[in-house]
Design a protein around this motif. Sequence first.
Motif, PDB file in Angstrom:
ATOM      1  N   CYS A 102      41.050 -97.388-136.507  1.00  0.00           N
ATOM      2  CA  CYS A 102      40.343 -96.332-135.367  1.00  0.00           C
ATOM      3  C   CYS A 102      41.818 -96.087-134.841  1.00  0.00           C
ATOM      4  O   CYS A 102      42.025 -95.131-134.360  1.00  0.00           O
ATOM      5  N   HIS A 135      36.421 -90.297-139.666  1.00  0.00           N
ATOM      6  CA  HIS A 135      36.154 -91.330-139.736  1.00  0.00           C
ATOM      7  C   HIS A 135      35.087 -91.351-138.606  1.00  0.00           C
ATOM      8  O   HIS A 135      34.619 -92.826-138.030  1.00  0.00           O
ATOM      9  N   CYS A 161      32.996 -94.027-137.403  1.00  0.00           N
ATOM     10  CA  CYS A 161      32.842 -95.247-136.370  1.00  0.00           C
ATOM     11  C   CYS A 161      32.139 -94.934-135.364  1.00  0.00           C
ATOM     12  O   CYS A 161      33.267 -93.929-134.366  1.00  0.00           O
ATOM     13  N   CYS A 180      35.166 -94.571-132.212  1.00  0.00           N
ATOM     14  CA  CYS A 180      35.981 -93.818-131.957  1.00  0.00           C
ATOM     15  C   CYS A 180      35.328 -92.480-131.715  1.00  0.00           C
ATOM     16  O   CYS A 180      36.148 -91.598-131.071  1.00  0.00           O
TER      17      CYS A 180
HETATM   18 ZN    ZN Z   1      36.551 -95.529-135.460  1.00  0.00          ZN
END
Ligand code: ZN
Lengths: 173, 148
Positions: free
Chosen positions: B3, B22, B26, B29
């Motif tokens: 992250c 990512h 996530c 994020c």
């Molecule tokens: Zn993340």
Amino acid sequence: MHAGELTLPIRVAAESQPNFEELMAAHQQRVLRTAYRLLGRMEDAQDAAQEVFLRLLRNMDRLDGDPAAWLYRVTVNVCNDQFRRKLVVVDAPERADQQPRADHLIEMDERKALLMAGLATLAERERAAVVLRDIEGLTTREVAVILGVEEVTVRSQICGARMKLAKYVRGAR
Amino acid sequence: MTCSECQVQIFDGQLDRDAVVHLTACDDCHELDREVRLNASALASMREDVLPVRRARRWPWMVAVAAAALMLVWSNTKPVVVPQPVAVVQPEPVAAALPVPVKPVRVRRARPANPAPPAEPLLVKFFSDDPDVVIYWLVDPVQGEQAL
Ligand SMILES: [Zn+2]
């Protein structure tokens, strides 16, 4: 017109300073806008812009290179001085029209107000970098020239500023 | 990608392929990326915003710039002051044989025959881009200057 009266437009110094009026006309909005974003209050921004153009008037014969870059640099310096001298109060956002507005526009106005308040919490280098880069839309290279630092430094300052602004906006909502 | 690594790219505004991947996995994020983009959009739109008007503050602004401009013009047009001629009255010639003490030389300033009449005050009018605002500047060569 009676004897001894001269009728002069505001470009009174045009003979001795041929480009002052043109420079002022071309850049006054930019200088005022930048000062407003750096200081957060229109009255303070007007004081700063006045100082910037007085410095321009005094330095016309020594002006070399891009006047826009020179004016940005002087604006940042004057605003930093002013910011250090007194407690800066951020204006509440003003709206000319009072018509009902869509939710996303209200949200945008709220976000802008929070960002303006957040700008006042940044270190002066970060504030100057993010105002020139993200509000004025200059390139990282142009900001580096104006602030007299390396491009990598500007990128770092902008990243730091964006991170703090995001944190500020999130914390305030 | 962690992250922290992804967030560096979010704040830098340049996401590589790993960061994009990512973001899809996530939520934190992804939400931060959305927030930073909205901030960037709001900041960019400030460039086009109409600045709040503080009309009353235009006076000192305009007067100060006008005054500075006037000072430049005034200093450039000020007449050169020519010093008055000085008349030297020589002593009468005396006989060399007589030890007479030397009289000090008298220096007398010549006076002009007719003193110049007092100069008319100069009225300078500044027009601004606001038709309601005209600045009159009264310049007295003796007393100085005064805004009306
Ligand atoms: Zn993340």
